[in-house]
Design an enzyme around this catalytic site. Structure first.
Site, PDB file in Angstrom:
ATOM      1  N   GLY A 165       0.859  -1.178   0.000  1.00 27.67           N
ATOM      2  CA  GLY A 165       0.000   0.000   0.000  1.00 27.67           C
ATOM      3  C   GLY A 165       0.888   1.218   0.000  1.00 27.67           C
ATOM      4  O   GLY A 165       1.864   1.258  -0.743  1.00 27.67           O
ATOM      5  N   SER A 167       5.769  -5.434  -1.049  1.00 30.77           N
ATOM      6  CA  SER A 167       5.743  -4.031  -1.482  1.00 30.77           C
ATOM      7  C   SER A 167       6.067  -3.072  -0.322  1.00 30.77           C
ATOM      8  O   SER A 167       7.191  -3.108   0.191  1.00 30.77           O
ATOM      9  CB  SER A 167       4.389  -3.752  -2.130  1.00 30.77           C
ATOM     10  OG  SER A 167       4.386  -2.545  -2.823  1.00 30.77           O
ATOM     11  N   ALA A 168       5.145  -2.248   0.144  1.00 30.10           N
ATOM     12  CA  ALA A 168       5.433  -1.355   1.272  1.00 30.10           C
ATOM     13  C   ALA A 168       5.914  -2.159   2.489  1.00 30.10           C
ATOM     14  O   ALA A 168       6.791  -1.714   3.239  1.00 30.10           O
ATOM     15  CB  ALA A 168       4.199  -0.528   1.633  1.00 30.10           C
ATOM     16  N   HIS A 215       8.670  -3.258  -6.843  1.00 25.11           N
ATOM     17  CA  HIS A 215       8.078  -3.026  -8.180  1.00 25.11           C
ATOM     18  C   HIS A 215       9.114  -2.404  -9.127  1.00 25.11           C
ATOM     19  O   HIS A 215       8.782  -1.511  -9.909  1.00 25.11           O
ATOM     20  CB  HIS A 215       6.869  -2.084  -8.117  1.00 25.11           C
ATOM     21  CG  HIS A 215       5.762  -2.514  -7.199  1.00 25.11           C
ATOM     22  ND1 HIS A 215       4.795  -3.408  -7.587  1.00 25.11           N
ATOM     23  CD2 HIS A 215       5.483  -2.200  -5.908  1.00 25.11           C
ATOM     24  CE1 HIS A 215       3.948  -3.589  -6.573  1.00 25.11           C
ATOM     25  NE2 HIS A 215       4.350  -2.869  -5.544  1.00 25.11           N
ATOM     26  N   GLU A 219       8.814  -7.295 -10.093  1.00 25.65           N
ATOM     27  CA  GLU A 219       7.588  -7.981  -9.660  1.00 25.65           C
ATOM     28  C   GLU A 219       7.687  -9.487  -9.931  1.00 25.65           C
ATOM     29  O   GLU A 219       7.935  -9.896 -11.069  1.00 25.65           O
ATOM     30  CB  GLU A 219       6.371  -7.380 -10.379  1.00 25.65           C
ATOM     31  CG  GLU A 219       6.099  -5.953  -9.918  1.00 25.65           C
ATOM     32  CD  GLU A 219       4.899  -5.314 -10.619  1.00 25.65           C
ATOM     33  OE1 GLU A 219       4.462  -5.831 -11.652  1.00 25.65           O
ATOM     34  OE2 GLU A 219       4.423  -4.283 -10.105  1.00 25.65           O
TER      35      GLU A 219
END
Lengths: 236, 236
Positions: free
Chosen positions: A92, A124-125, A161, A196
C-alpha cells in the site's frame, strides 16, 4: 536468526492476491508449525479499511489453513507483535505504513521480533520497511510520518516493483534508475531493485534472490549490476 | 497580486531546456522590465551542483537577455529573495528542494515575495512548492525534510508530469490517478494534474491553464474531471 520473505509485490499480473507466493509460503509456514499470522494492514492500498484489508489477506491465508489476525484488532499492538508466531505486512502506501508504525511505537518491537526469528512476510510497502528507511519507496508522500526510518532488518534498502526504463518513452520524468542514482547523491546504502515476482528468502544469515527475474543492485559511485536468482544479498 | 508561471516541466520531449516556454517568458519578463532572475537550484536534478544548474538556467535565460543569479551565491539568501525582481525555481527532487528551503528558512520569504507580486517561474519540483505541500510529488523521498509544507501560493496541489494510465500495462504499481485518490483518503485539497507542456499562467487573481493539453482535476469524493486550456483554476 531471521526468517523472512521480502517480496516485490503481493500480486503478479494475471494472478490472484498472493497466489504466486502460496506454494513457498505454505511449505514454510507448515515447516515452522505456524497456525496464525498477525497482519499489519496500515499501508491501506487504495484507502481500503483495516478490516477489509485483513479480510482480503485472511482469504489468501485460509487456503494454507492459516488464520490471519489484524493488528488493529488488538488492544495492545506492541504485545500482539511480541506474542506473534508470524507477521505479515501488506503493501500500500509506505508513508502511511511508517507513520502508523512510528505513531504506535511499533517499529522497534517489529525489528526485535524479526531478529528473534519470528517469521516475517513483507510485500511491497511491507518489504520497504525491511530496509533502513523508506527513502527508496515509489509511493506518493500523502501523509508525513515522524521519521522515514524503518526496521533495518536488512542492511540495504529495497526498491519494490522495480521497473526498467521504457524504451523510446517520451515522458520526461525520471526513470527508476535515475531516482535511485539521485538517492545515492545523499545516501550511501546499497539499494536492491526487486522486479515484480522476485522475492528475497532469508534464512538466518542467507538472503537469497528467488523468483523468475534478475534483480538490479545499486551502490554509490558504481554502475548498477544485475544479479541472478540464487544471489545472496548478505554480501552487500 | 500574484504574477506566476507554474509549469509541469522545464523541457518537453525533443526540445531544449525551457525552449517551449521561451516565447511566453520572454514577453512577460520584457513587459515587467525584468533584467535579472534569482534562480533556486536546490532541487538538483540528477544531483547536478548548484553552480552547474544555475549555469544551465543562465544559458536558457541569456537568450532572453536576462541574467540568472543562483541563490546559493548570496551570503544572505533571505535578502536575495526579498530584493529579487523575479524568481525561478528549477525542477529536480522536491524533497531536497523543500528540505533546503526549510533548513534555510526561505519558505515564508518566498511566499511573501510571490504574494507581493514578484514574478515567479516554477517548473516541476519548483511548481510543486506552489501548492500547500509536497504530498502529491512523484519524487523519491531521498532526503527527509523537516516538513512537507510548501508556499501555499495557490489553493491546491500540483501533480507535475501528470501521466495517464498506460493501456494494457502489466506492471502492478499504482497509476498516478490511484495515487492521487489515495492522497484524498487523508487530505481534502484539490489536486491539478498538469501534463508535460501545460502551465498555469497566474495574473493577480486569474489562474489560467495554458499549453496544448487538458489538465486533470481531482477533488475528494468526486470523479476526476478534465479541463481545457483557458480554464481558470481560481474557481477550485
Amino acid at each position: 536468526m531471521r526468517n523472512m520473505i521480502i517480496a516485490s509485490t503481493s500480486t503478479i499480473y494475471g494472478s490472484e492476491y498472493l497466489e504466486y507466493l502460496t506454494p513457498v509460503l505454505s511449505e514454510r509456514l507448515k515447516g515452522l508449525g505456524i497456525s496464525e499470522v498477525i497482519f499489519i494492514p496500515y499501508a491501506r492500498p487504495g484507502g481500503i479499511s483495516h478490516d477489509d484489508y485483513s479480510n482480503k489477506a485472511g482469504l489468501a491465508f485460509a487456503k494454507m489453513n492459516i488464520t490471519i489476525k489484524g493488528i488493529h484488532t488488538f488492544e495492545n499492538p506492541i504485545q500482539a507483535i511480541e506474542n506473534a508466531q508470524a507477521i505479515f505486512t501488506g503493501g500500500g502506501n509506505s508513508f502511511q505504513l511508517v507513520k502508523m508504525l512510528h505513531d504506535l511505537e511499533l517499529m522497534m518491537p517489529l525489528r526485535r521480533a524479526i531478529y528473534s526469528g519470528v517469521f516475517y512476510l513483507g510485500t511491497s510497502a511491507g518489504s520497504n520497511i525491511c530496509g533502513l528507511n523508506i527513502r527508496t519507496t515509489n509511493d506518493m508522500p500523502i501523509v508525513q510520518p515522524k521519521s522515514f526510518k524503518a526496521t533495518g532488518a536488512i542492511a540495504y534498502n529495497i526498491n519494490a516493483h522495480y521497473q526498467d526504463p521504457i524504451k523510446d518513452d517520451m515522458h520526461m520524468g525520471e526513470t527508476r534508475e535515475q531516482r535511485i542514482q539521485e538517492f545515492h547523491i545523499y545516501n550511501h546504502l546499497p539499494v536492491v531493485g526487486l522486479r515484480e515476482g522476485s522475492y528475497i528468502n532469508i534464512n538466518d544469515t542467507s538472503e537469497i534472490l528467488e523468483g523468475p527475474h534478475h534483480a538490479r543492485v545499486f551502490k554509490p559511485n558504481q554502475p548498477a549490476i544485475e544479479v541472478a536468482p540464487g544471489f545472496d544479498f548478505a554480501v552487500l
